[in-house]
Write a protein that holds these residues in place. Sequence first.
Motif, PDB file in Angstrom:
ATOM      1  N   TYR A 124      34.371  19.734  59.761  1.00 62.92           N
ATOM      2  CA  TYR A 124      34.421  19.581  58.307  1.00 62.92           C
ATOM      3  C   TYR A 124      35.828  19.149  57.886  1.00 62.92           C
ATOM      4  O   TYR A 124      36.715  19.990  57.695  1.00 62.92           O
ATOM      5  CB  TYR A 124      34.048  20.889  57.608  1.00 62.92           C
ATOM      6  N   PRO A 125      36.062  17.851  57.722  1.00 58.35           N
ATOM      7  CA  PRO A 125      37.410  17.362  57.396  1.00 58.35           C
ATOM      8  C   PRO A 125      38.010  17.979  56.136  1.00 58.35           C
ATOM      9  O   PRO A 125      39.210  18.258  56.095  1.00 58.35           O
ATOM     10  CB  PRO A 125      37.198  15.851  57.223  1.00 58.35           C
ATOM     11  N   GLN A 126      37.198  18.193  55.099  1.00 56.76           N
ATOM     12  CA  GLN A 126      37.750  18.748  53.865  1.00 56.76           C
ATOM     13  C   GLN A 126      38.193  20.196  54.068  1.00 56.76           C
ATOM     14  O   GLN A 126      39.229  20.622  53.549  1.00 56.76           O
ATOM     15  CB  GLN A 126      36.726  18.664  52.731  1.00 56.76           C
ATOM     16  N   ILE A 127      37.425  20.956  54.830  1.00 54.54           N
ATOM     17  CA  ILE A 127      37.826  22.331  55.126  1.00 54.54           C
ATOM     18  C   ILE A 127      39.088  22.329  55.980  1.00 54.54           C
ATOM     19  O   ILE A 127      39.990  23.154  55.784  1.00 54.54           O
ATOM     20  CB  ILE A 127      36.682  23.090  55.825  1.00 54.54           C
ATOM     21  N   ALA A 128      39.180  21.387  56.919  1.00 53.14           N
ATOM     22  CA  ALA A 128      40.384  21.276  57.748  1.00 53.14           C
ATOM     23  C   ALA A 128      41.615  21.012  56.883  1.00 53.14           C
ATOM     24  O   ALA A 128      42.699  21.548  57.142  1.00 53.14           O
ATOM     25  CB  ALA A 128      40.210  20.171  58.782  1.00 53.14           C
ATOM     26  N   ARG A 129      41.462  20.200  55.832  1.00 52.52           N
ATOM     27  CA  ARG A 129      42.582  19.937  54.909  1.00 52.52           C
ATOM     28  C   ARG A 129      43.025  21.225  54.216  1.00 52.52           C
ATOM     29  O   ARG A 129      44.221  21.489  54.063  1.00 52.52           O
ATOM     30  CB  ARG A 129      42.170  18.919  53.843  1.00 52.52           C
ATOM     31  N   ILE A 130      42.045  22.015  53.781  1.00 52.56           N
ATOM     32  CA  ILE A 130      42.376  23.261  53.085  1.00 52.56           C
ATOM     33  C   ILE A 130      43.078  24.232  54.034  1.00 52.56           C
ATOM     34  O   ILE A 130      44.065  24.879  53.665  1.00 52.56           O
ATOM     35  CB  ILE A 130      41.101  23.886  52.493  1.00 52.56           C
ATOM     36  N   ILE A 131      42.580  24.333  55.262  1.00 54.22           N
ATOM     37  CA  ILE A 131      43.205  25.221  56.245  1.00 54.22           C
ATOM     38  C   ILE A 131      44.637  24.767  56.528  1.00 54.22           C
ATOM     39  O   ILE A 131      45.571  25.580  56.567  1.00 54.22           O
ATOM     40  CB  ILE A 131      42.375  25.253  57.539  1.00 54.22           C
ATOM     41  N   ARG A 132      44.821  23.460  56.717  1.00 54.67           N
ATOM     42  CA  ARG A 132      46.167  22.936  56.979  1.00 54.67           C
ATOM     43  C   ARG A 132      47.107  23.258  55.826  1.00 54.67           C
ATOM     44  O   ARG A 132      48.235  23.720  56.031  1.00 54.67           O
ATOM     45  CB  ARG A 132      46.102  21.417  57.186  1.00 54.67           C
ATOM     46  N   ARG A 133      46.624  23.041  54.593  1.00 56.02           N
ATOM     47  CA  ARG A 133      47.476  23.286  53.427  1.00 56.02           C
ATOM     48  C   ARG A 133      47.787  24.776  53.276  1.00 56.02           C
ATOM     49  O   ARG A 133      48.925  25.149  52.948  1.00 56.02           O
ATOM     50  CB  ARG A 133      46.793  22.759  52.167  1.00 56.02           C
TER      51      ARG A 133
END
Length: 236
Positions: free
Chosen positions: A217-226
Amino acid sequence: MDGYGYTLAAAIAPMLRAEREKAALTQTQLARRAATTQQHVSLLEAGRLAPTTAVLDRLFDALDLQLSVTVEPRDADLDAGIDSAAVDDLACDLRIAHRMTKRFETEVPFVIDGQLAAAALGVPIKVRRTDLAFAESDGEQVAHWLRELPNVRRWCDTWHDFAPIDRDPRKPGPPHYWTPWGELYVRLLPTLPPPIHVVVEDERYPIRPLADVEADYPQIARIIRRARERAASRAP
Protein backbone atom coordinates in the motif's frame (compact mmCIF):
# COMPACT_ATOMS: atom_id res chain seq x y z
CA MET A 1 -2.25 1.94 -6.65
CA ASP A 2 -3.51 1.04 -3.19
CA GLY A 3 -7.07 2.11 -3.86
CA TYR A 4 -7.42 4.68 -1.09
CA GLY A 5 -7.30 8.00 -2.94
CA TYR A 6 -6.51 9.44 0.49
CA THR A 7 -5.38 13.00 -0.27
CA LEU A 8 -8.01 14.12 -2.77
CA ALA A 9 -10.86 12.42 -0.93
CA ALA A 10 -9.87 14.02 2.38
CA ALA A 11 -9.58 17.48 0.83
CA ILE A 12 -12.86 17.37 -1.10
CA ALA A 13 -15.09 15.88 1.61
CA PRO A 14 -15.57 18.86 3.98
CA MET A 15 -15.63 21.35 1.10
CA LEU A 16 -18.40 19.53 -0.76
CA ARG A 17 -20.55 19.08 2.33
CA ALA A 18 -20.16 22.72 3.41
CA GLU A 19 -21.12 24.05 -0.02
CA ARG A 20 -24.09 21.69 -0.34
CA GLU A 21 -25.42 22.75 3.07
CA LYS A 22 -24.83 26.41 2.21
CA ALA A 23 -27.01 25.88 -0.88
CA ALA A 24 -29.70 24.25 1.33
CA LEU A 25 -29.68 21.05 -0.73
CA THR A 26 -30.02 17.49 0.48
CA GLN A 27 -27.60 14.85 -0.79
CA THR A 28 -30.40 13.43 -2.93
CA GLN A 29 -31.19 16.81 -4.49
CA LEU A 30 -27.54 17.47 -5.31
CA ALA A 31 -27.14 13.96 -6.71
CA ARG A 32 -30.08 14.47 -9.08
CA ARG A 33 -28.70 17.78 -10.32
CA ALA A 34 -25.27 16.21 -10.91
CA ALA A 35 -26.57 12.99 -12.53
CA THR A 36 -25.19 10.72 -9.82
CA THR A 37 -26.59 8.91 -6.77
CA GLN A 38 -27.17 9.94 -3.16
CA GLN A 39 -24.90 7.09 -2.07
CA HIS A 40 -22.09 8.49 -4.23
CA VAL A 41 -22.48 11.97 -2.70
CA SER A 42 -22.55 10.45 0.78
CA LEU A 43 -19.30 8.57 0.15
CA LEU A 44 -17.60 11.70 -1.17
CA GLU A 45 -18.72 13.79 1.81
CA ALA A 46 -17.43 11.12 4.17
CA GLY A 47 -14.03 11.18 2.47
CA ARG A 48 -14.37 7.51 1.62
CA LEU A 49 -14.16 7.80 -2.15
CA ALA A 50 -11.67 9.50 -4.46
CA PRO A 51 -13.76 11.51 -6.95
CA THR A 52 -13.08 11.72 -10.65
CA THR A 53 -12.68 15.14 -12.25
CA ALA A 54 -15.85 14.54 -14.29
CA VAL A 55 -17.92 13.93 -11.15
CA LEU A 56 -16.38 16.95 -9.40
CA ASP A 57 -17.18 19.18 -12.36
CA ARG A 58 -20.82 18.07 -12.32
CA LEU A 59 -21.23 18.39 -8.55
CA PHE A 60 -19.77 21.86 -8.24
CA ASP A 61 -21.47 23.04 -11.42
CA ALA A 62 -24.75 21.96 -9.81
CA LEU A 63 -23.81 24.27 -6.92
CA ASP A 64 -22.97 27.14 -9.32
CA LEU A 65 -19.32 26.81 -8.35
CA GLN A 66 -16.03 25.81 -9.93
CA LEU A 67 -12.90 24.31 -8.41
CA SER A 68 -9.55 26.06 -8.24
CA VAL A 69 -6.21 24.34 -7.70
CA THR A 70 -3.52 25.35 -5.20
CA VAL A 71 -0.24 23.83 -4.07
CA GLU A 72 1.14 23.25 -0.58
CA PRO A 73 4.38 21.95 0.94
CA ARG A 74 5.12 18.30 0.32
CA ASP A 75 3.70 15.98 3.01
CA ALA A 76 1.35 18.68 4.37
CA ASP A 77 -1.54 16.28 3.78
CA LEU A 78 0.27 13.53 5.68
CA ASP A 79 0.96 15.80 8.64
CA ALA A 80 -2.69 16.84 8.80
CA GLY A 81 -3.84 13.21 8.68
CA ILE A 82 -1.33 12.08 11.30
CA ASP A 83 -2.32 14.90 13.65
CA SER A 84 -6.04 14.13 13.35
CA ALA A 85 -5.89 10.32 13.38
CA ALA A 86 -8.53 9.05 15.81
CA VAL A 87 -6.83 6.26 17.74
CA ASP A 88 -9.85 5.87 20.03
CA ASP A 89 -11.93 4.62 17.06
CA LEU A 90 -9.73 1.54 16.61
CA ALA A 91 -11.87 -0.77 18.75
CA CYS A 92 -14.99 0.22 16.80
CA ASP A 93 -13.27 -0.38 13.45
CA LEU A 94 -12.04 -3.80 14.57
CA ARG A 95 -15.51 -4.75 15.78
CA ILE A 96 -16.83 -4.00 12.28
CA ALA A 97 -14.33 -6.47 10.80
CA HIS A 98 -15.41 -9.02 13.40
CA ARG A 99 -19.11 -8.58 12.54
CA MET A 100 -18.38 -9.14 8.87
CA THR A 101 -16.23 -12.25 9.23
CA LYS A 102 -18.36 -14.01 11.85
CA ARG A 103 -20.94 -14.50 9.08
CA PHE A 104 -18.79 -17.20 7.48
CA GLU A 105 -20.61 -20.54 7.60
CA THR A 106 -17.30 -22.31 8.24
CA GLU A 107 -14.07 -20.88 9.59
CA VAL A 108 -11.96 -19.34 6.81
CA PRO A 109 -8.48 -17.99 7.68
CA PHE A 110 -7.98 -14.29 7.03
CA VAL A 111 -5.90 -11.33 8.13
CA ILE A 112 -6.94 -7.73 8.62
CA ASP A 113 -5.09 -5.68 6.02
CA GLY A 114 -4.59 -2.10 4.83
CA GLN A 115 -5.29 0.96 6.95
CA LEU A 116 -6.98 -0.99 9.73
CA ALA A 117 -3.96 -3.31 10.04
CA ALA A 118 -1.63 -0.32 10.17
CA ALA A 119 -3.77 1.40 12.82
CA ALA A 120 -3.92 -1.78 14.92
CA LEU A 121 -0.10 -1.87 14.85
CA GLY A 122 0.25 1.71 16.06
CA VAL A 123 0.42 3.77 12.86
CA PRO A 124 -1.36 7.17 13.26
CA ILE A 125 -3.76 6.77 10.34
CA LYS A 126 -7.45 7.36 9.74
CA VAL A 127 -9.33 4.16 8.90
CA ARG A 128 -11.73 4.75 6.03
CA ARG A 129 -12.67 1.17 5.19
CA THR A 130 -12.16 -2.46 6.24
CA ASP A 131 -9.51 -4.39 4.29
CA LEU A 132 -9.45 -8.18 4.61
CA ALA A 133 -7.00 -10.60 2.98
CA PHE A 134 -7.65 -14.28 2.29
CA ALA A 135 -5.76 -17.09 0.60
CA GLU A 136 -6.50 -17.59 -3.09
CA SER A 137 -7.30 -21.23 -2.35
CA ASP A 138 -10.29 -20.05 -0.29
CA GLY A 139 -11.65 -17.89 -3.12
CA GLU A 140 -14.82 -19.94 -3.57
CA GLN A 141 -15.75 -19.67 0.11
CA VAL A 142 -14.99 -15.95 0.11
CA ALA A 143 -17.19 -15.45 -2.97
CA HIS A 144 -20.03 -17.37 -1.29
CA TRP A 145 -19.64 -15.28 1.88
CA LEU A 146 -19.83 -12.03 -0.10
CA ARG A 147 -22.93 -13.21 -1.97
CA GLU A 148 -24.64 -14.12 1.32
CA LEU A 149 -23.89 -10.82 3.08
CA PRO A 150 -27.07 -8.69 3.03
CA ASN A 151 -27.39 -5.49 1.00
CA VAL A 152 -23.87 -5.56 -0.45
CA ARG A 153 -22.91 -3.76 -3.66
CA ARG A 154 -19.67 -3.88 -5.62
CA TRP A 155 -17.82 -0.93 -7.10
CA CYS A 156 -18.37 -0.54 -10.84
CA ASP A 157 -15.74 1.48 -12.73
CA THR A 158 -18.16 2.05 -15.62
CA TRP A 159 -20.81 3.67 -13.42
CA HIS A 160 -18.39 5.22 -10.90
CA ASP A 161 -20.62 3.90 -8.14
CA PHE A 162 -21.45 0.78 -6.15
CA ALA A 163 -23.84 -1.48 -8.04
CA PRO A 164 -25.65 -4.85 -7.69
CA ILE A 165 -23.10 -6.76 -9.81
CA ASP A 166 -21.30 -10.09 -9.27
CA ARG A 167 -19.57 -10.00 -5.88
CA ASP A 168 -17.01 -12.72 -6.64
CA PRO A 169 -13.60 -11.07 -6.01
CA ARG A 170 -12.01 -13.41 -8.57
CA LYS A 171 -14.07 -11.81 -11.33
CA PRO A 172 -12.81 -8.69 -13.19
CA GLY A 173 -13.27 -5.39 -11.40
CA PRO A 174 -12.15 -3.84 -8.10
CA PRO A 175 -12.90 -6.12 -5.10
CA HIS A 176 -14.36 -3.07 -3.36
CA TYR A 177 -17.78 -3.34 -1.70
CA TRP A 178 -20.38 -1.26 0.08
CA THR A 179 -21.89 -3.11 3.05
CA PRO A 180 -24.28 -2.19 5.88
CA TRP A 181 -21.17 -1.93 8.11
CA GLY A 182 -19.25 0.39 5.79
CA GLU A 183 -16.81 -0.12 2.95
CA LEU A 184 -14.98 -3.41 2.46
CA TYR A 185 -11.98 -4.25 0.27
CA VAL A 186 -11.05 -7.89 -0.27
CA ARG A 187 -7.61 -9.10 -1.31
CA LEU A 188 -6.80 -12.68 -2.34
CA LEU A 189 -3.15 -13.58 -1.69
CA PRO A 190 -1.22 -16.62 -2.99
CA THR A 191 -0.59 -17.53 0.65
CA LEU A 192 -1.60 -15.87 3.90
CA PRO A 193 1.30 -14.58 6.00
CA PRO A 194 1.51 -15.64 9.65
CA PRO A 195 -0.60 -13.00 11.41
CA ILE A 196 0.31 -10.76 14.30
CA HIS A 197 -2.43 -11.13 16.90
CA VAL A 198 -3.64 -7.95 18.56
CA VAL A 199 -6.00 -8.04 21.53
CA VAL A 200 -8.46 -5.15 21.87
CA GLU A 201 -11.27 -5.21 24.45
CA ASP A 202 -10.69 -8.94 25.06
CA GLU A 203 -11.11 -9.79 21.36
CA ARG A 204 -8.17 -11.30 19.44
CA TYR A 205 -7.65 -10.06 15.87
CA PRO A 206 -5.32 -11.49 13.17
CA ILE A 207 -3.35 -8.61 11.65
CA ARG A 208 -1.19 -8.69 8.54
CA PRO A 209 2.45 -7.83 9.39
CA LEU A 210 3.25 -4.15 8.95
CA ALA A 211 6.15 -4.81 6.55
CA ASP A 212 3.72 -6.58 4.18
CA VAL A 213 1.16 -3.77 4.43
CA GLU A 214 3.85 -1.17 3.80
CA ALA A 215 5.04 -3.05 0.70
CA ASP A 216 1.56 -3.39 -0.83
CA TYR A 217 0.00 0.00 0.00
CA PRO A 218 2.07 2.98 -1.25
CA GLN A 219 -0.09 5.59 0.50
CA ILE A 220 0.21 3.81 3.84
CA ALA A 221 3.97 3.51 3.27
CA ARG A 222 4.09 7.32 2.83
CA ILE A 223 2.28 7.83 6.13
CA ILE A 224 4.59 5.39 7.94
CA ARG A 225 7.67 7.09 6.47
CA ARG A 226 6.41 10.53 7.48
CA ALA A 227 5.49 9.39 11.00
CA ARG A 228 9.01 7.97 11.42
CA GLU A 229 10.56 11.21 10.16
CA ARG A 230 8.51 13.25 12.63
CA ALA A 231 9.42 10.94 15.50
CA ALA A 232 13.12 11.13 14.58
CA SER A 233 13.04 14.93 14.41
CA ARG A 234 11.65 15.10 17.96
CA ALA A 235 14.18 12.67 19.41
CA PRO A 236 16.72 14.30 21.77
